[in-house]
Design an enzyme around this catalytic site. Structure first.
Site, PDB file in Angstrom:
ATOM      1  N   GLY A  82       0.804  -1.216   0.000  1.00 33.44           N
ATOM      2  CA  GLY A  82       0.000   0.000   0.000  1.00 33.44           C
ATOM      3  C   GLY A  82       0.835   1.263   0.000  1.00 33.44           C
ATOM      4  O   GLY A  82       2.059   1.237   0.092  1.00 33.44           O
ATOM      5  N   ARG A 168       2.842  13.298  -8.706  1.00 35.20           N
ATOM      6  CA  ARG A 168       2.857  12.405  -9.868  1.00 35.20           C
ATOM      7  C   ARG A 168       1.498  12.439 -10.567  1.00 35.20           C
ATOM      8  O   ARG A 168       0.450  12.428  -9.917  1.00 35.20           O
ATOM      9  CB  ARG A 168       3.180  10.971  -9.432  1.00 35.20           C
ATOM     10  CG  ARG A 168       3.153   9.986 -10.588  1.00 35.20           C
ATOM     11  CD  ARG A 168       3.897   8.711 -10.265  1.00 35.20           C
ATOM     12  NE  ARG A 168       3.294   7.944  -9.205  1.00 35.20           N
ATOM     13  CZ  ARG A 168       3.919   6.953  -8.556  1.00 35.20           C
ATOM     14  NH1 ARG A 168       5.158   6.658  -8.856  1.00 35.20           N
ATOM     15  NH2 ARG A 168       3.307   6.290  -7.599  1.00 35.20           N
ATOM     16  N   ARG A 175      -2.285  -1.298 -10.040  1.00 35.97           N
ATOM     17  CA  ARG A 175      -1.087  -2.106 -10.226  1.00 35.97           C
ATOM     18  C   ARG A 175      -1.463  -3.578 -10.240  1.00 35.97           C
ATOM     19  O   ARG A 175      -2.562  -3.954  -9.793  1.00 35.97           O
ATOM     20  CB  ARG A 175      -0.105  -1.851  -9.080  1.00 35.97           C
ATOM     21  CG  ARG A 175       0.127  -0.363  -8.776  1.00 35.97           C
ATOM     22  CD  ARG A 175       0.568  -0.175  -7.326  1.00 35.97           C
ATOM     23  NE  ARG A 175       0.670   1.244  -6.974  1.00 35.97           N
ATOM     24  CZ  ARG A 175       1.796   1.943  -6.956  1.00 35.97           C
ATOM     25  NH1 ARG A 175       2.928   1.347  -7.276  1.00 35.97           N
ATOM     26  NH2 ARG A 175       1.805   3.213  -6.619  1.00 35.97           N
ATOM     27  N   ASP A 244       4.065  -4.637  -7.494  1.00 33.61           N
ATOM     28  CA  ASP A 244       3.435  -3.400  -7.040  1.00 33.61           C
ATOM     29  C   ASP A 244       3.946  -2.190  -7.813  1.00 33.61           C
ATOM     30  O   ASP A 244       3.399  -1.088  -7.671  1.00 33.61           O
ATOM     31  CB  ASP A 244       3.648  -3.197  -5.533  1.00 33.61           C
ATOM     32  CG  ASP A 244       5.117  -3.267  -5.135  1.00 33.61           C
ATOM     33  OD1 ASP A 244       5.695  -4.353  -5.273  1.00 33.61           O
ATOM     34  OD2 ASP A 244       5.682  -2.243  -4.709  1.00 33.61           O
ATOM     35  N   ASP A 254       7.166   4.581 -10.798  1.00 33.32           N
ATOM     36  CA  ASP A 254       8.156   4.475  -9.724  1.00 33.32           C
ATOM     37  C   ASP A 254       9.586   4.493 -10.253  1.00 33.32           C
ATOM     38  O   ASP A 254      10.095   3.488 -10.748  1.00 33.32           O
ATOM     39  CB  ASP A 254       7.909   3.237  -8.862  1.00 33.32           C
ATOM     40  CG  ASP A 254       6.684   3.418  -7.974  1.00 33.32           C
ATOM     41  OD1 ASP A 254       6.453   4.548  -7.517  1.00 33.32           O
ATOM     42  OD2 ASP A 254       5.962   2.434  -7.740  1.00 33.32           O
TER      43      ASP A 254
END
Length: 480
Positions: A82, A168, A175, A244, A254
């Site tokens: 998470g 972002r 995901r 993830d 990411d």
């Protein structure tokens, strides 16, 4: 800038409703004006923007949440990860009717923080901004950065660092790990909700599919193949391809220990946490297939009530991954050497070039520029590339035999091969300058060149040099 909260409205099981933690002295360091204009965001004062994008004040319509998801991290399953340092502010609809998530990273603790402080140091925030914008300009599907706000606070990462929050922008934050979270809990109703949400957001053409879960899996696989092929085209190494960090949208997400390939070697690893080379440059397609198999597992109950039938249908799609990827990969590599409508023998030519680049320790980006020069000027190869001479003759003969005009080959190569990439030593240099001085002049100058990676600007040559040690000892770090 009125936000909606579609994901937050899915229910309590999907997220935690929680405001970001306020920061002491928010100041706007970077603002992506072209992206803001594309999203239809009317710029307000820098002070107000800093207040919004530090998380000190809610944007109109926002209900901030931390999203729940699981994930395989380096092959090991963690049932609850998470957003431990991120807050999804909500969704924004642009002028074309497209929807975008706005998310703060480094905005404080949530119930998913797992003993972390929920903060972000300045350098990783800058890296996310720089690398995501560079990837966008390179034509790679990616999330983007809207803002970096300094917090006036310090965070501790082995040593004290200035803190920051990065905003972002993503088409969603769904995901593979999001689906894994509910599959691990055998919550088939939530999985069905996720499938519907993913199709509505990303794949509306699948809305009338007879088997929506299977159709979604097939579409996501295709998106991932496209993404990984682009990564390999420009020499990008993600560094931490956990489930993830695998977006259903097919966007790069990411930018922690990411890096760019210099000297060509498929085993190249720069991430300090990837000691076994799981996510090496040449392993990224294999890992992508593995991640898609994990997604398939989560969808089995929705694909067919009969477990064996569901498994057979999903396995058929996963089995097709290798063939689909090989075709996309070879087509991409053919374009890098100016060949359109690739034929079977071209595969041998491509493989031979890559093997020569590896054995002669040639720079990945520079090699294709040198090859293009042999077409444009007919000049001899530079000394360090003389090992390619026999191959170049074979390549030129292939172009002639296939009646591929030199100008056509050059134009295709120019569109496919960047003249400049965010080389690791330049990335580190500009991040350090900003961290030490608080000034963004060097960062801005570098980014201006990276925004036009297929053009040669007056300052492009400042960033094309390779590091003295060939990145032999270079390492990247997660920054969390």
């Amino acid at each position: 800038m009125q936000l909606s909260n579609q994901y937050a409205n899915l229910g309590e099981a999907f997220s935690q409703t929680i405001d970001p933690e306020s920061v002491a002295l928010p100041a706007l360091l970077l603002w992506n004006q072209p992206l803001a204009e594309y999203l239809g965001i009317d710029a307000t004062s820098p002070k107000q923007l800093a207040t919004y994008f530090a998380g000190n004040e809610r944007l109109p319509g926002s209900t901030p949440i931390a999203c729940a998801y699981s994930g395989h991290q380096f092959g090991h399953f963690n049932p609850q990860l998470g957003d431990g340092r991120a807050h999804l502010l909500g969704e924004l609809t642009d002028k074309q009717g497209n929807q975008w998530d706005l998310q703060l990273k480094g905005s404080g603790r949530t119930r998913f923080s797992r003993q972390g402080d929920g903060k972000c140091a300045l350098s990783p925030a800058l890296r996310e901004y720089l690398m995501s914008e560079a990837m966008f300009a390179l034509g790679v599907p990616t999330t983007r950065a809207l803002a970096v706000v300094t917090t006036g606070e310090q965070v501790f990462r082995e040593e004290t660092k200035p803190g920051a929050v990065v905003t972002r922008v993503a088409s969603s934050h769904l995901r593979v790990g999001t689906f894994q979270y509910f599959a691990a809990r055998q919550d088939h109703e939530a999985l069905s909700t996720l499938v519907d949400f993913a199709i509505a957001r990303h794949y509306p053409e699948l809305a009338d599919s007879k088997n929506r879960a299977l159709a979604l899996l097939d579409a996501v696989i295709d998106k991932q193949i496209t993404l990984i092929t682009h990564w390999l085209r420009v020499g990008f190494i993600h560094g931490v391809m956990n489930t993830d960090n695998t977006a259903i949208s097919g966007e790069t997400i990411d930018f922690g220990p990411c890096a760019m390939l210099g000297v060509y070697h498929p085993g190249t690893v720069y991430s300090s946490i990837d000691s076994q080379g799981r996510y090496a440059f040449g392993n990224q397609a294999t890992i992508c297939r593995w991640n898609m198999a994990r997604l398939a597992e989560t969808l089995l109950p929705l694909i067919d009530e009969d477990e064996e039938a569901a498994l057979a249908k999903a396995e058929a799609l996963i089995a097709n991954f290798a063939g689909k990827f090989e075709q996309a990969y070879l087509d991409m590599n053919a374009a890098k050497i100016g060949i359109t409508k690739r034929k079977a023998p071209d595969g041998d030519l491509i493989i031979e070039l890559l093997e020569l680049m590896q054995s002669h320790k040639l720079d990945y980006t520079q090699t294709y520029q040198v090859l293009a020069d042999t077409l444009s000027s007919g000049s001899p190869l530079p000394a360090e590339f003389e090992g390619l001479e026999e191959w170049v003759n074979k390549w030129h003969n292939t172009l002639q035999q296939r009646s591929i005009e030199t100008n056509d080959a050059m134009q295709l190569m120019a569109k496919t091969n960047p003249v400049v990439i965010p080389r690791n030593h330049h990335v580190e240099a500009v991040l350090q300058i900003v961290e030490l001085t608080g000034r963004t002049d060097a960062f801005d100058a570098f980014l201006e060149v990276l925004k036009q990676p297929y053009e040669t600007l007056p300052t492009t040559s400042n960033y094309q040099d390779t590091p003295a040690d060939g990145d032999q000892y270079y390492q990247t770090f997660c920054g969390t």
